[in-house]
Design a protein around this motif. Structure first.
Motif, short mmCIF file in Angstrom:
data_model
loop_
_atom_site.label_atom_id
_atom_site.label_comp_id
_atom_site.label_asym_id
_atom_site.label_seq_id
_atom_site.Cartn_x
_atom_site.Cartn_y
_atom_site.Cartn_z
N ILE A 1 -15.55 24.08 26.50
CA ILE A 1 -15.53 24.87 24.70
C ILE A 1 -15.49 23.59 24.04
N LEU B 1 -10.72 19.58 27.68
CA LEU B 1 -10.99 21.04 27.34
C LEU B 1 -12.74 21.24 27.26
N GLU C 1 -14.21 20.96 31.41
CA GLU C 1 -13.71 21.92 32.15
C GLU C 1 -14.16 23.46 31.52
N ARG C 2 -13.66 23.45 30.70
CA ARG C 2 -14.26 25.07 30.09
C ARG C 2 -14.85 25.07 28.78
#
Length: 348
Positions: free
Chosen positions: A203, A197, A200-201
């Motif tokens: 976040i 998370l 990749e995102r």
């Protein structure tokens, strides 16, 4: 050791400009969704008046007044996220007992999304009972704490469900908090999902781990206190400069983008790998009323600010102000968005 005069810790931005920036972040909280994964704890406070000394043993007898059960641990993080105006989605485990039922009721009443909170039949909710005693018309003081810790063996069968619920919560969130009190919810699988998370995102994933921070490497940030840093590094912190050096080493070792070390009345230390350490003085009163659960408030405000696009420095200041409010309340408490805005407006 580095020469402090040659490379001093950086100063915060102009205080007026900083408070204005922080004030502008707060209205953004209501549009953010935060996933909180971790150990749900029932914080129970038993209030009693000292009536006399027992004839059976040299101990005080307390006349029971009332008992209050409130969300603690990961549940307290979620309560703080909700109180600050954001959407909180909680993933964790409770027992099918009175404490578990009381927690779910209070969480749902506060607006916390609890569909991923698993109830284990026959298990006891982890409960910390604090006995508060005092004379009539005098403040109650904590005299002892009793911990009821169920290892939740039956919850092992829920591991795939917990991992799947964490995955769904991570997929929908704007930031995530892992609240690890050592009771087993934050698995290696969840740590792996959190790393994906974060990378990749892009976040923010922030972790608070009482005993196993090194298991949660490769995330965005963490909020340990000084004692936890000492335990991780296996050495006593001598002074502020030593803390800076240890903090920088730990931040690099765990591959974090930042590390926010809480220091009680001494404020906070923010460490980023390629920047000079930033000491953030405590704001508000230096005489805390109660620090129970203050770390949950700090990480909730910190993660929420990061979710709104704040820099690590800005997020640390938001967390500092939130912490200054909650330590003036008795028991496990939350900070509302209104209280945070008032603290930002009136602090000097």
């Amino acid at each position: 050791m580095r020469n402090r005069d040659a490379n001093p810790p950086r100063a915060s931005a102009n205080e007026t400009a900083l408070r204005s920036r922080l004030h502008s972040l707060a209205p953004l909280f209501s549009g953010r969704r935060i996933a909180i994964v971790g150990d749900i704890i029932a914080d129970q406070f038993v209030h009693g008046e000292i009536s006399r000394v027992s004839r059976e043993a040299p101990v005080l007898i307390l006349r029971h007044e009332h008992t209050e059960t409130v969300p603690g641990g990961a549940a307290n993080c979620a309560m703080n996220v909700a109180a600050l105006g954001a959407t909180a989605q909680l993933v964790g485990v409770i027992g099918d007992d009175a404490a578990g039922h009381a927690l779910r009721k209070k969480l749902e009443a506060a607006g916390v999304i609890c569909r991923a909170v698993q109830t284990v039949s026959g298990a006891q909710t982890t409960t910390k009972v604090r006995i508060l005693a005092g004379r009539a018309h005098a403040p109650r003081q904590q005299v002892i704490r009793l911990d009821y810790e169920d290892n939740m063996d039956e919850a092992d069968r829920l591991r795939p469900t917990l991992d799947a619920e964490a995955h769904k919560a991570f997929a929908e969130c704007d930031a995530a908090i892992i609240s690890d009190y050592g009771y087993g919810v934050a698995s290696e699988r969840i740590a792996e999902q959190a790393r994906r998370l974060a990378h990749e995102r892009r976040i923010a994933v922030v972790v608070d781990s009482r005993h196993s921070l090194d298991r949660f490497f490769g995330l965005t940030s963490a909020t340990p206190n000084e004692a936890e840093v000492e335990d991780l590094c296996g050495e006593r912190i001598r002074d502020a400069q030593h803390l800076e050096e240890i903090g920088q080493q730990l931040c690099r070792r765990l591959h974090y983008r930042a590390l926010l070390i809480t220091r009680g009345a001494n404020g906070m230390l923010l460490v980023e790998p390629d920047r000079a350490p930033l000491h953030i003085p405590a704001v508000g009163s230096r005489d805390a009323v109660d620090v129970t659960g203050a770390g949950d408030t700090v990480i909730a405000a910190y993660a929420l600010a990061l979710a709104c696009g704040a820099s690590f420095e800005e997020a640390a200041h938001v967390a500092n102000y939130a912490g200054s409010v909650v330590v003036m309340k008795r028991g496990t408490a939350t900070v509302s968005i209104e209280e945070l805005l008032a603290a930002l407006a009136h602090s000097t």
